[in-house]
Design an enzyme around this catalytic site. Sequence first.
Site, mmCIF file in Angstrom:
data_model
loop_
_atom_site.group_PDB
_atom_site.id
_atom_site.type_symbol
_atom_site.label_atom_id
_atom_site.label_comp_id
_atom_site.label_asym_id
_atom_site.label_seq_id
_atom_site.Cartn_x
_atom_site.Cartn_y
_atom_site.Cartn_z
ATOM 1 N N GLU A 404 0.821 -1.214 0.000
ATOM 2 C CA GLU A 404 0.000 0.000 0.000
ATOM 3 C C GLU A 404 0.855 1.264 0.000
ATOM 4 O O GLU A 404 0.470 2.300 0.550
ATOM 5 C CB GLU A 404 -0.977 -0.027 1.181
ATOM 6 C CG GLU A 404 -1.968 -1.169 1.046
ATOM 7 C CD GLU A 404 -2.683 -1.503 2.339
ATOM 8 O OE1 GLU A 404 -2.432 -0.824 3.348
ATOM 9 O OE2 GLU A 404 -3.490 -2.441 2.327
ATOM 10 N N GLU A 500 -4.002 -10.263 1.294
ATOM 11 C CA GLU A 500 -4.301 -9.941 2.694
ATOM 12 C C GLU A 500 -5.802 -9.882 2.862
ATOM 13 O O GLU A 500 -6.475 -9.059 2.235
ATOM 14 C CB GLU A 500 -3.666 -8.588 3.056
ATOM 15 C CG GLU A 500 -3.535 -8.337 4.542
ATOM 16 C CD GLU A 500 -2.865 -7.000 4.811
ATOM 17 O OE1 GLU A 500 -1.629 -6.932 4.791
ATOM 18 O OE2 GLU A 500 -3.601 -6.015 5.024
#
Length: 569
Positions: A404, A500
Amino acid sequence: MKGTIAAAAVAAFAGAANASHGHRHAHELFAAKRAQTGDVCVPGCTTIWSTVTGEPTWVPAPPPVTSAAPVAPTTAPAQPTTETQAPSTSEVIVVPVPTPTPVSFSTPGTYTIPATTITLTESTTVCGATSTAVPPGTHTVGGVTTIVETATTVTCPVATVSTSGTVVTSVIVQTTYVCPAAGTYTIAPITTTVPESTVIVYPVPTSYAPGTYTAPQKVVTVTETDYVTWCPFESSGLPTTQPAPTPTPAPASYPPPAAAKPSSSAPVYVPPPVVPKPKPSQAAPKPKPQAPSGGLSGSNDHYGITYTPYEPTTGDCKGASEVEKDISDLKNAGFQVIRVYSTDCNTLENVGGAAKKYGLDLILGVFVKGDGCSYDTPDIKSQVDAISAWAQWDIVKLIVVGNEAIMNSYCSATQLASLITTVKGKCSGYSGPYTISETLNIWQQPAVSSAICPVVDVAGANIHPYFNTATPASSAGDFVAGQLELLNKVCSGKEAINLECGWPKQGSCNGAACPGHSEQTTAIQSIREKCGDKTVFFSFDDDMWKQPGPLGCEQSWGVAAAFSISGIY
């Protein structure tokens, strides 16, 4: 271990509501932990950026790099090129780039478009195009957004437009911008006024890493007049320490292009009704070491799990024996791959050693935080060098560069693409796939996909159904499966993986998504049934050392109990 995540804007694509959330990763909160100090500080802080308004201060730049690519796609079959002005002469050097090529057909029929191969020996930045729908009024689009912590000078390529008479072209300009104070700046945006709702098409910088790109032969059956198709390029091998290899010539029926020049062959018309599609052996060769297609999926409904070697209550580093016990439990629970985020706490030695002992594979991570996005950043350099020296490639299934990092504004897409290429060079003994880990809405941004897809082998995303307000625990699997389906379309021909994914046991309801022990069990089972073979579950332990966060959920993502592993929170 989690970074800030914004669930993809799937309302327009899959009928679900948009959502966002703010997780913090262990590496961010425990930067000082690696120094093994006696005290651990877990601050609850908010960063406030000041925005400075007013006219920017421009410093004249060196001769620009321009592109002949128009603002909007055209139907001309010619390949767009980059023109680089030589500093000492008026000579123009033409460099082909692997942007999708439009090919038009004026009449119905069946056509064969020859294969085209392009080799880039150095990173190239050109003008790409993107678009956005806008209502009537004045709008500012494009530009390059940067965040600075102090007064500084930023040098970067920006895309703008140049008008000469009635001809409008997009232009890449290497510019220097003086940021007078800390804040967020958008450099060289384009302002336009539209009288009615429309779609604005505007240029964006698009970077391509060194490598070989192939647009394979394509057979098109046209049933209407003035039909246009696009021929996208796929990366087929990037250099590590050596320049990209010269492509092997295609068979005689498809004229081989020159090493640095795309094929200019016109489409070949074949009378209706249909010409047989080419045999696989006729297509231009696309060498790709250790191709990942189909290689990142499990043989059961729980492929992988994330693991950080931190003690759940204090965040201290676990010892080697504790780590080995955890890895043994994960093996007995049926997991096949373990995702780690960094190299701290002797991750490579302890987690890697135990994984090898018990026959598990690893997904390695190079963690990128807010102190830089290049190999020269000390923390990144130490991680990459450690992985390169460790070199246990036989158990490495995938390398993830950045978690991210784009969403958190730690890297631009082009910076992250450059870092991936550098990591490949430093880890030249590894021939397996690479990816990044972002949320779907970040992947769907044209500037991200155009920069990242050519340098990765897999599209990796963090997909968390809890942060979508319209998704109850019982529908978690449907949400994740829908997101994976959209992710599969981002990088054409490259598989997608959910890196994830989980559900918290404590905290507040986020719309229809409510945490709880039974809710976690329900959500995990739903995900396992729908797409568990393509999912890395988050996470092994709870993280009680973290701050609870706005929804009070940050400490309780451990899923061990949901997989019948005892002794975990």
